[in-house]
Design an enzyme around this catalytic site. Structure first.
Site, PDB file in Angstrom:
ATOM      1  N   ASP A  82     -10.881   2.097 101.979  1.00  0.00           N
ATOM      2  CA  ASP A  82     -11.262   0.782 102.492  1.00  0.00           C
ATOM      3  C   ASP A  82     -11.433   0.799 104.018  1.00  0.00           C
ATOM      4  O   ASP A  82     -10.547   1.282 104.734  1.00  0.00           O
ATOM      5  CB  ASP A  82     -10.142  -0.198 102.116  1.00  0.00           C
ATOM      6  N   ASP A 115      -8.114   2.881  95.099  1.00  0.00           N
ATOM      7  CA  ASP A 115      -8.499   2.254  96.351  1.00  0.00           C
ATOM      8  C   ASP A 115      -7.401   2.542  97.369  1.00  0.00           C
ATOM      9  O   ASP A 115      -6.212   2.359  97.077  1.00  0.00           O
ATOM     10  CB  ASP A 115      -8.658   0.739  96.155  1.00  0.00           C
ATOM     11  N   GLU A 142     -15.479   3.712 102.786  1.00  0.00           N
ATOM     12  CA  GLU A 142     -16.231   2.469 103.009  1.00  0.00           C
ATOM     13  C   GLU A 142     -16.356   2.267 104.516  1.00  0.00           C
ATOM     14  O   GLU A 142     -15.343   2.225 105.223  1.00  0.00           O
ATOM     15  CB  GLU A 142     -15.507   1.283 102.376  1.00  0.00           C
ATOM     16  N   HIS A 166     -17.362  -5.650  94.663  1.00  0.00           N
ATOM     17  CA  HIS A 166     -16.629  -6.921  94.580  1.00  0.00           C
ATOM     18  C   HIS A 166     -16.835  -7.806  95.806  1.00  0.00           C
ATOM     19  O   HIS A 166     -16.295  -8.906  95.856  1.00  0.00           O
ATOM     20  CB  HIS A 166     -15.141  -6.615  94.395  1.00  0.00           C
ATOM     21  N   ASP A 167     -17.556  -7.320  96.824  1.00  0.00           N
ATOM     22  CA  ASP A 167     -17.805  -8.107  98.038  1.00  0.00           C
ATOM     23  C   ASP A 167     -19.230  -8.646  98.108  1.00  0.00           C
ATOM     24  O   ASP A 167     -19.557  -9.383  99.045  1.00  0.00           O
ATOM     25  CB  ASP A 167     -17.602  -7.240  99.291  1.00  0.00           C
TER      26      ASP A 167
HETATM   27  O1  ISL Z   1     -17.208  -8.639 102.471  1.00  0.00           O
HETATM   28  C1  ISL Z   1     -17.770  -8.380 103.474  1.00  0.00           C
HETATM   29  C2  ISL Z   1     -18.969  -9.069 103.769  1.00  0.00           C
HETATM   30  O2  ISL Z   1     -18.671 -10.121 104.634  1.00  0.00           O
HETATM   31  C3  ISL Z   1     -17.337  -7.356 104.422  1.00  0.00           C
HETATM   32  O3  ISL Z   1     -17.231  -7.767 105.725  1.00  0.00           O
HETATM   33  C4  ISL Z   1     -16.032  -6.791 103.961  1.00  0.00           C
HETATM   34  O4  ISL Z   1     -14.980  -7.548 104.412  1.00  0.00           O
HETATM   35  C5  ISL Z   1     -15.973  -5.394 104.477  1.00  0.00           C
HETATM   36  O5  ISL Z   1     -16.977  -4.723 103.805  1.00  0.00           O
HETATM   37  C6  ISL Z   1     -14.655  -4.742 104.202  1.00  0.00           C
HETATM   38  O6  ISL Z   1     -14.353  -4.809 102.857  1.00  0.00           O
HETATM   39  C7  ISL Z   1     -13.178  -4.232 102.399  1.00  0.00           C
HETATM   40  O7  ISL Z   1     -12.047  -4.557 103.185  1.00  0.00           O
HETATM   41  C8  ISL Z   1     -11.636  -5.910 103.205  1.00  0.00           C
HETATM   42  C9  ISL Z   1     -11.578  -6.545 101.830  1.00  0.00           C
HETATM   43  O8  ISL Z   1     -11.487  -7.934 101.944  1.00  0.00           O
HETATM   44  C10 ISL Z   1     -12.795  -6.198 100.993  1.00  0.00           C
HETATM   45  O9  ISL Z   1     -12.669  -6.718  99.698  1.00  0.00           O
HETATM   46  C11 ISL Z   1     -12.920  -4.707 100.994  1.00  0.00           C
HETATM   47  O10 ISL Z   1     -13.942  -4.232 100.158  1.00  0.00           O
HETATM   48  C12 ISL Z   1     -10.272  -5.927 103.839  1.00  0.00           C
HETATM   49  O11 ISL Z   1      -9.425  -5.039 103.162  1.00  0.00           O
END
Ligand code: ISL
Length: 561
Positions: A207, A99, A266, A338-339
């Site tokens: 990310d 990541d 992402e 994981h989100d």
């Molecule tokens: O999780 C979400 C839904 O509300 C997204 O807004 C998410 O925050 C977004 O997809 C970005 O995600 C990534 O970056 C974030 C982190 O918290 C997430 O776990 C990651 O996948 C910040 O680094």
């Protein structure tokens, strides 16, 4: 014709290390735990592992707040332990993707500590510092440099006492945004990436990489409706002015001469047209992107405004992406990470029809064109967490939202009820390995409650049962590895207006596959010309079907030439 890249027929498995397997009994998963479970992944048949962040971190956002890019957090292990894991993964014939979180660092990263120290620090410009709004006292309401909200509630700006200026943080206040306009920042990131590649890793999941280019003017956002206190500044940082330039530079500086990698960006809010540019191989940006349109089909203005799925919306959006990236570019395919909440709880039936609906959903997704991603536990049909009380929330996004809403006078029970279906914690409960205490995840106290259904839903039980969700995923992955039509065939959506059945074909040369999925617990009629009597390639019912009709949550793949 150009040769297809190695990842075209690969399946990626995402590991969320904190919840995968704990080797030392501290209740948190670790690298040695992952090493001890590689056989599970080998049996499943996945080709690539993607590790969510394992770098040193204060863990304000579960590791997406990085203090040191070139190390391993002691909670997960050591660099030596990482090298051992990487060697083991390679020895098992798999690849390992890291990541890459470089839109922001932790506020405890040495770069930020130097940056915040004084206005003339050599690293001041590595982050986004701005004075209070003209004429307003720093720290007073409305004095923030812009009206942008943070993804984790509140303003996207934090006042810092050291200099009396604000810094930008699109996520938590412990995740200050890096300033990619500064070439030193870009060089430092590239050097760090090369360091990991030299160690032997096989690529990066990047990310929120479409947020690294901001409009340097940082304009106020347009306020929609009565709104809250803060507005959506996305127009000024999603796929911003220099995003393609930055990714092409990274590709040149880091990936040149290293052909065997996998890169996936992402990209919240990315459109099909932008994704075509990002994934056009000739442009050398990224191999594929994670887009979010199909993750928004069951919500209103915000993710907490959750409503039931309308199947025609899901089909329309995924079909648009299939068509949009058919001749140029490449899709990634996912229901979970994981989100996101667990797909069997979200689009399926996690009660009576858990196995059937989980296998149906898997079949539909894996038969699309693109690279499928399996999130840990998805291959077991793991379900959402019960989240019985607010004390079971661990994630900063949910906790901040809960506090904000309760402070604004909303009913706490109702706020929790709105969080429950979409909370990121749903995906983060410990992996369910067996029916022993704590699901075999740890001998200690798990950092997040194990889902009480682990006695029934677990890897040991499912590997022993040929009709399990696990073996269905294994068969889907094997099918992709053996069928060029699954990998490369054209996609055509059928039955666009049907609210119950997801149907499409894949065609390559003379071979055609028909994929059918019943998104309901009742029987469904299906009428399609010329498929009666076709060969059944794969299905999720043991007893043969009569005709093309579908039983509750049934999925079938047919073949004809
Ligand atoms: O999780 C979400 C839904 O509300 C997204 O807004 C998410 O925050 C977004 O997809 C970005 O995600 C990534 O970056 C974030 C982190 O918290 C997430 O776990 C990651 O996948 C910040 O680094």
């Amino acid at each position: 014709a150009p040769t297809t890249p190695w990842w075209a027929d690969a399946v990626v498995y995402q590991i969320y290390p904190r919840s995968f397997a704990d080797s030392d009994g501290d209740g948190i998963g670790d690298l040695a735990g992952i090493r001890s479970r590689l056989d599970h992944l080998r049996t499943l048949g996945v080709d690539v592992l993607w590790l969510s962040p394992v770098y040193p971190s204060p863990q304000d956002d579960a590791g997406y707040d990085i203090r040191d890019y070139q190390g391993i957090d002691p909670v997960f292990g050591t660099l030596e332990g990482f090298d051992e894991l990487l060697a083991d993964v390679h020895a098992h014939g798999m690849k390992l993707v890291m990541d890459l979180v470089v839109n922001h660092t932790s506020d405890e990263h040495a770069w930020f500590e130097e940056s915040r120290a004084s206005k003339d620090s050599p690293k001041r410009d590595w982050y986004w510092w701005r004075p209070a709004r003209e004429g307003l006292e720093p720290g007073t309401p409305g004095a923030e440099p812009t009206n942008w909200g943070s993804f984790f509630s509140g303003s996207a700006w934090q006042l810092d006492d050291a200099t009396g200026e604000y810094y930008l943080h699109l996520f938590s206040r412990k995740q200050p945004d890096l300033n990619w306009e500064n070439p030193e920042v870009r060089q430092a990131v590239c050097a760090m990436m090369r360091w990991w590649l030299d160690r032997g890793v096989d690529g990066f999941r990047m990310d929120v990489i479409n947020m690294i280019s901001k409009d340097p003017a940082l304009p106020d956002a347009h306020v929609v409706g009565s709104g809250g206190l803060f507005a959506d500044g996305g127009a000024y940082y999603l796929c911003g002015p220099r995003i393609h330039e930055f990714l092409q530079e990274m590709s040149r500086e880091v990936f040149t001469g290293r052909p065997e990698l996998l890169t996936v960006g992402e990209m919240p809010g990315v459109t099909v047209d932008e994704a075509r540019l990002f994934t056009d191989p000739a442009r050398r940006e990224v191999d594929m992107v994670f887009q979010f349109e199909h993750m928004g089909v069951d919500q209103g203005l915000t993710k907490w405004d959750h409503h039931p799925l309308k199947l025609t919306d899901l089909k329309a959006t995924l079909a648009r992406w299939q068509a949009g990236l058919a001749d140029v570019g490449w899709n990634s395919l996912y229901w979970n990470n994981h989100d996101q909440p667990r797909v069997v709880s979200r689009f399926g039936d996690d009660g009576e029809h858990r196995v059937r609906s989980a296998t149906m959903l898997a079949t539909v997704l894996h038969l699309h064109r693109g690279t499928p991603y399996v999130y840990q536990g998805e291959e077991l049909g793991m379900t959402n967490a019960p989240l019985r009380s607010v004390d079971e929330l661990r994630d900063i996004e949910s906790i901040n939202h809960y506090r904000q809403e309760v402070a604004a006078g909303r009913d706490p029970e109702q706020v929790l009820a709105s969080i429950r279906p979409m909370a990121r914690d749903n995906a983060r409960t410990p992996m369910q390995w067996d029916a022993s205490p704590h699901a075999g995840f740890t001998t200690g106290t798990p950092w997040s409650e194990v889902n009480p259904n682990y006695t029934e839903v677990n890897a040991a039980a499912e590997t022993a049962d040929p009709d399990s969700v696990f073996h269905h995923y294994r068969r889907l992955i094997a099918l992709r590895h053996s069928s060029r039509t699954v990998v490369l065939g054209d996609f055509t959506l059928l039955l666009h207006d049907d609210e119950q059945v997801y149907a499409f074909t894949r065609r390559l040369g003379n071979e055609e596959l028909l994929v059918l999925g019943n998104f309901s617990g009742s029987d469904a009629e299906v009428e399609l010309e010329g498929w009666e009597g076709s060969e059944l390639v794969l299905g999720n019912y043991r007893e043969p079907a009569e005709g093309l009709g579908l039983r509750p949550w049934e999925a079938r793949v047919h073949r004809r030439e």
